[in-house]
Design an enzyme around this catalytic site. Structure first.
Site, PDB file in Angstrom:
ATOM      1  N   THR A 227       2.685  -1.329   8.548  1.00 23.48           N
ATOM      2  CA  THR A 227       3.558  -2.407   8.109  1.00 23.48           C
ATOM      3  C   THR A 227       3.803  -2.260   6.618  1.00 23.48           C
ATOM      4  O   THR A 227       2.871  -2.030   5.844  1.00 23.48           O
ATOM      5  CB  THR A 227       2.950  -3.791   8.400  1.00 23.48           C
ATOM      6  OG1 THR A 227       2.817  -3.953   9.816  1.00 23.48           O
ATOM      7  CG2 THR A 227       3.845  -4.905   7.870  1.00 23.48           C
TER       8      THR A 227
ATOM      9  N   PHE B 190       5.102  -3.943   3.116  1.00 27.58           N
ATOM     10  CA  PHE B 190       5.162  -5.257   2.489  1.00 27.58           C
ATOM     11  C   PHE B 190       5.953  -5.171   1.183  1.00 27.58           C
ATOM     12  O   PHE B 190       5.812  -4.200   0.422  1.00 27.58           O
ATOM     13  CB  PHE B 190       3.761  -5.776   2.180  1.00 27.58           C
ATOM     14  CG  PHE B 190       2.938  -6.065   3.397  1.00 27.58           C
ATOM     15  CD1 PHE B 190       2.804  -7.363   3.883  1.00 27.58           C
ATOM     16  CD2 PHE B 190       2.269  -5.045   4.068  1.00 27.58           C
ATOM     17  CE1 PHE B 190       2.031  -7.634   5.007  1.00 27.58           C
ATOM     18  CE2 PHE B 190       1.496  -5.297   5.192  1.00 27.58           C
ATOM     19  CZ  PHE B 190       1.389  -6.602   5.664  1.00 27.58           C
TER      20      PHE B 190
END
Length: 362
Positions: free
Chosen positions: A258, A260
């Site tokens: 992921t 960010f």
């Protein structure tokens, strides 16, 4: 002659004392730099400078420490030095134990003031209002793609991106007891985590109802109240809420990352200078006509600017088939070829916004 363990421990203790003195010497120098910057009115926090420091150390590292160890050590050293002046307040999706908290600490180091929030909207609000200096939100996942709420919030927000960080995300099934999989009645997690583990859940716990929580850590907090409820969360959340790992690494894709975004108000930190390894993020729209998307991409090709991401979102303008396009480019906005491409791109856009130009983490 081989030294004894006792001799080696004495040597290690001596080196530790040298390191302690050198770290304090470095902190004193960092304080002097901070004093000069404040008098000049320049930025104290320079993420691109910190990225360059870490990169230089990694390049000159003779070993045996690995490059990622060097990055982790020096990020914490710089975080501790910044905290001597004033710890940075960082907002993220909470409570404690989320991957967003982990991402915040991966970028800033652990010497920050934590500002956990109940939703992505609250992260943006806390950072815009000044309750936090910086905000950290997920932007995209390698399995499920864009985190659409974050993209939508950037459209109307005055915040801009000043950095990024990415995590290798490992999801674990957690329970308050070692409950057998076939006895789990419900699973709580953020919708993104549920989506990233949906195949595993269908095979191994098909009877379990799936419930969306505001975050994985919140799901862990809920699951802690009933031994037949489970959560999908990190090992950090398991420790935080006293949960057992019933099944480790249940994400459907082994390489599940992921990305960010790190954001703030321009008056908190202006756009970072070029580091030599940068990304520029944009959001654009064009009038819906034949060839419009080609016209959008043509200036990038003409000026030899590489694109690493192209994501579309409905414009919600009331008109069908109108979209905003979220684009990531290789390079910094100050580089001549990037600046030239954007200068040609802007006039043909119905909507044009630079979300940020910043150093790529790692």
């Amino acid at each position: 002659m081989t030294r004894s363990i006792a001799d080696l421990r004495v040597a290690i203790d001596a080196v530790d004392q040298q390191l302690l003195q050198l770290l304090n010497d470095r902190a004193a120098l960092a304080n002097e730099v901070g004093d000069i910057k404040r008098k000049e009115g320049s930025q104290v926090f320079r993420p691109e400078r910190e990225a360059q420091v870490i990169h230089t150390l990694q390049q000159g590292n003779p070993g045996p420490l690995k490059g990622n160890n060097i990055a982790n050590i020096w990020r914490e050293i710089m975080s501790a030095c910044r905290a001597l002046e004033a710890p940075q307040r960082v907002a993220y999706l909470g409570p404690a134990g989320t991957f967003s908290e982990q991402a915040a600490e991966a970028f800033f180091g652990v010497s920050i003031d934590h500002v956990p929030c109940a939703s992505f909207d609250e992260v943006f609000d806390a950072t815009t209002s000044g309750r936090a200096d910086f905000g950290v939100v997920p932007m995209e996942n390698s399995t499920e793609g864009a985190v659409t709420r974050s993209l939508d919030l950037f459209l109307t927000s005055p915040l801009h991106m000043i950095g990024e960080t990415s995590l290798l995300v490992r999801h674990n099934l957690l329970c308050s007891q070692q409950t057998p999989l076939d006895q789990i009645e419900a699973v709580y997690a953020h919708p993104q985590a549920l989506a990233q583990c949906q195949n595993w859940l269908s095979v191994h716990a098909p009877q379990a109802e799936r419930h969306a929580a505001s975050s994985n850590a919140e799901g862990a907090r809920i699951a802690a109240s009933n031994p037949k409820w489970a959560a999908i969360a990190s090992l950090r959340a398991a420790s935080q809420f006293g949960l057992h790992v019933v099944a480790p690494a249940i994400q459907d894709e082994a390489y599940n990352r992921t990305r960010f975004a790190v954001m703030c108000l321009p008056q908190t930190l202006a756009m970072p200078e070029a580091s030599g390894n940068d990304c520029t993020s944009l959001v654009l729209s064009v009038v819906n006509r034949p060839g419009a998307v080609y016209e959008l991409l043509e200036p990038l090709k003409r000026h030899n600017v590489s694109m690493t991401r192209f994501e579309s979102r409905p414009a919600r303008s009331g008109q069908q088939w109108e979209y905003f396009f979220y684009i990531d480019l290789v390079g910094h906005i100050s580089e001549p070829h990037v600046a030239a491409a954007l200068a040609d791109l802007r006039p043909i856009c119905a909507y044009y916004k630079v979300l940020g130009s910043y150093a790529i983490n790692g």
